[in-house]
Each structure stands twice: as structure tokens, then as C-alpha cells.
Design an enzyme around this catalytic site. Structure first.
Site, PDB file in Angstrom:
ATOM      1  N   HIS A 284     -47.810  56.872 -14.104  1.00 39.27           N
ATOM      2  CA  HIS A 284     -47.391  55.849 -13.151  1.00 39.27           C
ATOM      3  C   HIS A 284     -47.557  54.484 -13.790  1.00 39.27           C
ATOM      4  O   HIS A 284     -48.491  54.274 -14.559  1.00 39.27           O
ATOM      5  CB  HIS A 284     -48.219  55.927 -11.862  1.00 39.27           C
TER       6      HIS A 284
ATOM      7  N   ASP B  99     -45.311  62.535  -6.558  1.00 41.72           N
ATOM      8  CA  ASP B  99     -44.091  63.339  -6.568  1.00 41.72           C
ATOM      9  C   ASP B  99     -44.307  64.741  -7.081  1.00 41.72           C
ATOM     10  O   ASP B  99     -43.513  65.642  -6.805  1.00 41.72           O
ATOM     11  CB  ASP B  99     -43.019  62.638  -7.406  1.00 41.72           C
TER      12      ASP B  99
HETATM   13  N1  CMC Z   1     -44.852  62.557 -20.010  1.00 35.24           N
HETATM   14  C1  CMC Z   1     -45.188  62.315 -21.297  1.00 35.24           C
HETATM   15  N2  CMC Z   1     -45.511  61.114 -21.802  1.00 35.24           N
HETATM   16  C2  CMC Z   1     -45.519  60.079 -20.934  1.00 35.24           C
HETATM   17  C3  CMC Z   1     -45.195  60.242 -19.565  1.00 35.24           C
HETATM   18  C4  CMC Z   1     -44.869  61.539 -19.108  1.00 35.24           C
HETATM   19  N3  CMC Z   1     -44.558  61.743 -17.837  1.00 35.24           N
HETATM   20  N4  CMC Z   1     -45.265  59.039 -18.940  1.00 35.24           N
HETATM   21  C5  CMC Z   1     -45.621  58.149 -19.887  1.00 35.24           C
HETATM   22  N5  CMC Z   1     -45.772  58.782 -21.079  1.00 35.24           N
HETATM   23  C6  CMC Z   1     -46.219  58.157 -22.324  1.00 35.24           C
HETATM   24  C7  CMC Z   1     -45.093  57.337 -22.960  1.00 35.24           C
HETATM   25  O1  CMC Z   1     -44.339  58.104 -23.868  1.00 35.24           O
HETATM   26  C8  CMC Z   1     -45.856  56.218 -23.622  1.00 35.24           C
HETATM   27  O2  CMC Z   1     -46.374  56.699 -24.840  1.00 35.24           O
HETATM   28  P1  CMC Z   1     -46.538  55.670 -26.089  1.00 35.24           P
HETATM   29  O3  CMC Z   1     -47.540  54.651 -25.644  1.00 35.24           O
HETATM   30  O4  CMC Z   1     -47.055  56.568 -27.173  1.00 35.24           O
HETATM   31  O5  CMC Z   1     -45.179  55.105 -26.357  1.00 35.24           O
HETATM   32  C9  CMC Z   1     -47.060  55.979 -22.692  1.00 35.24           C
HETATM   33  O6  CMC Z   1     -47.252  57.229 -21.993  1.00 35.24           O
HETATM   34  C10 CMC Z   1     -46.839  54.861 -21.667  1.00 35.24           C
HETATM   35  O7  CMC Z   1     -45.582  55.107 -21.023  1.00 35.24           O
HETATM   36  P2  CMC Z   1     -44.632  53.964 -20.479  1.00 35.24           P
HETATM   37  O8  CMC Z   1     -43.244  54.498 -20.377  1.00 35.24           O
HETATM   38  O9  CMC Z   1     -44.855  52.697 -21.251  1.00 35.24           O
HETATM   39  O10 CMC Z   1     -45.245  53.743 -19.055  1.00 35.24           O
HETATM   40  P3  CMC Z   1     -44.512  53.090 -17.838  1.00 35.24           P
HETATM   41  O11 CMC Z   1     -45.578  52.454 -17.033  1.00 35.24           O
HETATM   42  O12 CMC Z   1     -43.382  52.222 -18.273  1.00 35.24           O
HETATM   43  O13 CMC Z   1     -43.862  54.353 -17.101  1.00 35.24           O
HETATM   44  C11 CMC Z   1     -43.354  56.029 -15.541  1.00 35.24           C
HETATM   45  C12 CMC Z   1     -44.274  54.847 -15.879  1.00 35.24           C
HETATM   46  C13 CMC Z   1     -43.707  56.517 -14.117  1.00 35.24           C
HETATM   47  C14 CMC Z   1     -41.882  55.583 -15.532  1.00 35.24           C
HETATM   48  C15 CMC Z   1     -43.582  57.161 -16.577  1.00 35.24           C
HETATM   49  O14 CMC Z   1     -44.942  57.584 -16.561  1.00 35.24           O
HETATM   50  C16 CMC Z   1     -42.651  58.354 -16.362  1.00 35.24           C
HETATM   51  O15 CMC Z   1     -41.508  58.331 -16.827  1.00 35.24           O
HETATM   52  N6  CMC Z   1     -43.119  59.418 -15.621  1.00 35.24           N
HETATM   53  C17 CMC Z   1     -42.281  60.522 -15.287  1.00 35.24           C
HETATM   54  C18 CMC Z   1     -41.432  60.159 -14.091  1.00 35.24           C
HETATM   55  C19 CMC Z   1     -42.221  60.140 -12.788  1.00 35.24           C
HETATM   56  O16 CMC Z   1     -42.966  61.066 -12.491  1.00 35.24           O
HETATM   57  N7  CMC Z   1     -41.988  59.084 -11.992  1.00 35.24           N
HETATM   58  C20 CMC Z   1     -42.568  58.976 -10.659  1.00 35.24           C
HETATM   59  C21 CMC Z   1     -43.491  57.838 -10.484  1.00 35.24           C
HETATM   60  S1  CMC Z   1     -44.362  57.996  -8.904  1.00 35.24           S
HETATM   61  C22 CMC Z   1     -43.157  57.682  -7.736  1.00 35.24           C
HETATM   62  C23 CMC Z   1     -42.777  56.265  -7.622  1.00 35.24           C
HETATM   63  O17 CMC Z   1     -43.663  55.444  -7.303  1.00 35.24           O
HETATM   64  O18 CMC Z   1     -41.576  55.949  -7.851  1.00 35.24           O
END
Ligand code: CMC
Length: 431
Positions: free
Chosen positions: A308, A366
Site C-alpha cells: 500500500h 483487497d
Molecule cells: N508485489 C511485489 N512487489 C511489490 C508490490 C507487490 N504487490 N508492491 C510493491 N512492491 C515493491 C516494488 O516493486 C518496489 O520495489 P523496489 O523498491 O525494489 O523498486 C517497492 O515494493 C515499493 O513499491 P512502489 O510501487 O514504489 O510502492 P507504491 O507505494 O507506489 O505502490 C501499490 C503501492 C499499492 C500501488 C503497490 O504496492 C501495488 O501495486 N500493489 C498491488 C496492487 C494492490 O493490491 N493495490 C491495492 C491497494 S489497497 C486498495 C486501495 O486503497 O486502492
């Protein structure tokens, strides 16, 4: 506006600027850069708004490190335990918990608006017979501005109020109709003697040939899903609603914009994507392969339902949702379901894996909501529409707050331009 108690000093190019620092009632201090361009001739750069507060708000507070979520100051776990969705709607919209009398009045106003204009049935029929319910919802909610002209004047507080009530009341009807249409079944009219969640379940699962007996445990789980998704401060879809509303667009158009944004798999679409992923994994022995892919920098695959932007400790909504999932699964006796086994094992493995621990990736709301909705009988295509229906009240509360904010301006971010500088047009034969 919060008071400026101290300033932050910014020095660059021989200039020194004193920027006011605003103290919120909770959360980190905020450097007020509104005059930065006028006084310093520079912009800030923050794609994804990771360090930028886009507005001031009194509605929802999140402390991602502590795993805390408050609606108007009340912790989400207390609301999920002791309150119910329509009371939470009142709290989000008006700022305080209702008295018994206020609650009765509010619920009767919502109940009296559950039906949609009969002509809207024809509008639904214009969609392809197997349209995704989210596609239908974006279109139908946007079209509400064509059906309810008398509540589109954003400058009239009465019309704003009617539009809010209409949206909260009609969203379950519209989501259920979108579902029925996608599976080729007749629309089911709302029944005003049922509570909000039970009415929605019945509109989804009853058919003219056979009524649907709503189990109170399922209706309670549904109500909790609505409550836990009701608001989440300035997330992508809420910011979309505010941005759309900042231009003066009508509330139905703004909520349609929010629904469109919510659809993406990084946001509301994650519950659908999470369950599809569990099904794709299929069996417990294939989990290591997917964990390996999630860690591989060259593979775009992510474990859906994990991680998240704000919660870097745990998602407090996920705790309550997990408890609800256990109740529903016990009731329905579906413990042997292979998808569920994959979910439980994946949760265990990921929570103990160094990659996920280091990056603070925990199962989010989710992950569990998908399991509950699947057990209740919803297809994955309905997961995001249910999120949209739950979040509608949050979008409206935030939209109303924005309209009433005297400091509100049209949202217009600037950019860091890295394209070509000015050059002369070249005739086609010379290229
Ligand atoms: N699986 C594997 N690796 C992950 C994941 C994941 N689900 N989420 C983040 N990472 C890794 C990412 O690759 C990155 O690694 P590095 O630092 O080595 O590049 C690190 O963790 C940080 O990720 P980020 O993309 O910079 O983090 P963010 O804050 O931009 O993304 C997120 C948050 C929710 C978009 C992401 O965790 C994700 O895509 N999760 C899967 C989709 C999901 O479940 N979304 C629902 C969120 S809850 C409902 C809502 O509030 O909308």
C-alpha cells in the site's frame, strides 16, 4: 486553514525564502509552498504526490506507520464493530455521529431515493450484453446528470444535498443493475423494508422466479465491506473527484470520473486482480514460482492485494476484513476451496519472506474482501463496482468539503518540461 507557527527556510540561486509551516491536528507538518513560484520563480517536482498535500481536509486521517485509519476521528475498527454503513455515511457527510432522530431521518431520506428513473432501464440496454459492470457504471453514473437536472447546480446547497442523497441511495441499485445486465437477468427493484446491505444483496441475487433470503451474517459482512471502503483520504480516485469538481463539474460527472479512476488494478481493481491471481496460481505448490516472479525486477508481475502507498506497517482495514472473512467462510463451510487454500498459504509465505518484510508489503484490504465477495457468490467483475458503491459517500463528502472551501481553486499542476525547445517546422520533403 491551519495556523503557520514556524517557517522553513529555502535557499537557492542566492535567494532565501521563508515558507510558512502549517501544523495539522494530526500527521506531519506541511510546508506551505503556494507562493513559491511567485516569490522564487521555481516549481516543486513530485510525481505521484508522495510528499504533497493537495488540500486541507477534516474527514479522514491515516497514519500509515501506525496502521491507523480514522473517520472524523473515530477508529475504523470501532466503526466496523459498533456502527453500520449508513451511520458511517452520516458521520462522513456531516462530521458527527447522528442522534437517533437524525439517523432515522437520514435513513428515510436515503431509502426514499433507492429507485432509478424508469427511463434509465433503456439506457442500460444500450450497453453490449456482456459489458463489464464497471464500464456500465462509469456510463450510467455519468448519465445521471442527464436524468436528474434538478440536482446539478453546484452553487445551490439544497441541490448539492439532494445529489448526495441520490448518489448514495441509487448506487446499490445501479451496481446491481449493471450486474444483472451483464448476466442477462431481469433487473430487480429495490425493497425499502430491507437495510442497505440486504437490499443490495437481494437486488443482485434474487430473480422473479425465486426470491433471495438474505442471511444476516452475509448482510453484516457486506455492510462491513461498505464501511471499510467508505473513505480513504486523498487516494487516486478521491483526488480525481476533487480535480474534476475543482472545475465546477456537476457531482454526477465527478463521481463518474472517480469510478473510472478506481477501476485501475493498482487501486480499486486490485480486489478483482487479487482473486484472479489466486485462481491463476491455482494450487499451493505453484506459490513459490509466483513469489519468485514478484521479486524479479525484470518481471512486471506484482502480488495483487499486497502493499500500500500509505500503510507501511499493516492495513487496519485488512485486520477487520480478515475477521469477517473467517465468519463468512465458517458460515458457508467453504474451507476446502482451492482458491482459499492458495490465499491462506500465500499470506503465510509472504508474511515470512524477507523481500516482503523488508519492503513492508502486507496483505491489504483487497486481499480479504475478494475472498469474502467470492464466498458470497459475486463474480470477480463485481468486486470493483462494490468498492465504487462503498466509496461513493467518501467521494461525495470530499467533493462537498472542496466546494465549501474558500481557498479552493481549479486544480492545475505544473510540470518539469524535458521535451524539445522551440524549433522551426520542417517541410515534409526535407524530413
Ligand atoms: N508485489 C511485489 N512487489 C511489490 C508490490 C507487490 N504487490 N508492491 C510493491 N512492491 C515493491 C516494488 O516493486 C518496489 O520495489 P523496489 O523498491 O525494489 O523498486 C517497492 O515494493 C515499493 O513499491 P512502489 O510501487 O514504489 O510502492 P507504491 O507505494 O507506489 O505502490 C501499490 C503501492 C499499492 C500501488 C503497490 O504496492 C501495488 O501495486 N500493489 C498491488 C496492487 C494492490 O493490491 N493495490 C491495492 C491497494 S489497497 C486498495 C486501495 O486503497 O486502492
Amino acid at each position: 486553514m491551519a495556523d503557520a507557527k514556524q517557517t522553513a527556510t529555502l535557499s537557492f540561486d542566492g535567494k532565501t525564502l521563508e515558507l510558512p509551516m502549517l501544523s495539522p491536528t494530526a500527521g506531519p507538518d506541511v510546508i506551505d509552498i503556494r507562493k513559491l513560484y511567485a516569490q522564487g520563480g521555481v516549481f516543486t517536482f513530485d510525481p505521484g504526490f508522495t510528499s504533497t498535500a493537495s488540500c486541507q481536509s477534516t474527514i479522514t486521517f491515516i497514519d500509515g506507520d501506525k496502521g491507523e485509519l480514522l473517520y472524523r476521528g473515530y477508529p475504523i475498527d470501532q466503526l466496523a464493530e459498533k456502527s453500520h454503513f449508513l451511520e458511517v455515511c452520516y458521520l462522513l457527510l456531516y462530521g458527527e455521529l447522528p442522534t437517533a432522530e437524525e439517523q432515522e431521518d437520514f435513513e428515510s431520506r436515503i431509502t426514499n431515493h433507492t429507485m432509478v428513473h424508469e427511463q434509465m432501464h433503456n439506457f442500460f440496454r444500450g450497453f453490449r450484453r456482456d459489458a463489464h459492470p464497471m464500464a456500465t457504471m462509469v456510463g450510467v453514473v455519468g448519465a445521471m446528470s442527464a436524468f436528474y437536472h434538478d440536482s446539478t447546480d453546484i452553487n445551490d446547497p439544497y441541490q448539492r444535498e439532494v445529489a448526495s442523497i441520490r448518489l448514495i441511495a441509487k448506487m446499490p441499485t445501479i451496481a446491481a443493475m449493471a450486474y444483472k445486465y451483464s448476466i442477462g437477468q431481469p433487473f430487480v427493484y429495490p425493497r425499502n423494508d430491507l437495510d442497505y446491505a440486504s437490499n443490495f444483496l437481494r437486488m443482485c441475487f434474487s430473480v422473479p422466479a425465486e426470491d433471495y433470503e438474505v442471511n444476516p451474517i452475509l448482510s453484516r459482512a457486506m455492510d462491513r465491506i461498505f464501511t471499510l471502503h467508505a473513505d480513504h483520504e486523498q487516494n487516486a480516485s478521491t483526488s480525481t473527484v476533487r480535480l474534476a469538481g475543482s472545475s465546477g463539474a456537476n457531482p454526477f460527472a465527478c463521481i463518474a470520473a472517480g469510478i473510472a479512476c478506481l477501476w485501475g488494478p493498482a487501486h480499486g481493481g486490485a480486489n478483482e486482480a487479487a482473486l484472479n491471481m489466486l485462481r491463476e496460481i491455482g494450487s499451493v505448490d505453484r506459490i513459490p514460482e509466483y513469489i519468485k516472479r514478484a521479486k524479479d525486477k525484470n518481471d512486471p508481475f506484482r502480488l495483487m492485494g499486497f502493499g500500500h502507498r500509505v500503510y507501511k506497517n499493516f492495513d487496519p482495514r485488512a485486520r477487520v476484513m480478515k475477521q469477517s472473512a473467517d465468519e463468512v467462510l465458517d458460515l458457508l463451510g467453504v474451507h476446502d476451496n482451492p482458491t482459499l487454500q492458495v490465499a491462506k498459504e500465500l499470506e503465510k509465505i509472504a508474511l515470512n519472506d524477507d523481500y516482503f518484510i523488508e519492503k513492508k508489503l502486507y496483505p491489504n484490504v483487497d486481499f480479504y474482501s475478494g475472498i469474502i465477495l467470492d464466498a458470497i457468490g459475486f463474480p470477480t467483475s463485481m468486486f470493483t463496482p462494490i468498492f465504487a458503491l462503498s466509496r461513493t459517500v467518501g467521494w461525495i463528502a470530499q467533493w462537498k468539503e472542496m466546494i465549501g472551501d474558500p481557498t479552493q481553486k481549479i486544480g492545475r499542476p505544473r510540470q518539469l518540461y524535458v521535451g524539445k525547445t522551440m524549433r522551426d517546422y520542417v517541410d515534409v520533403e526535407k524530413r
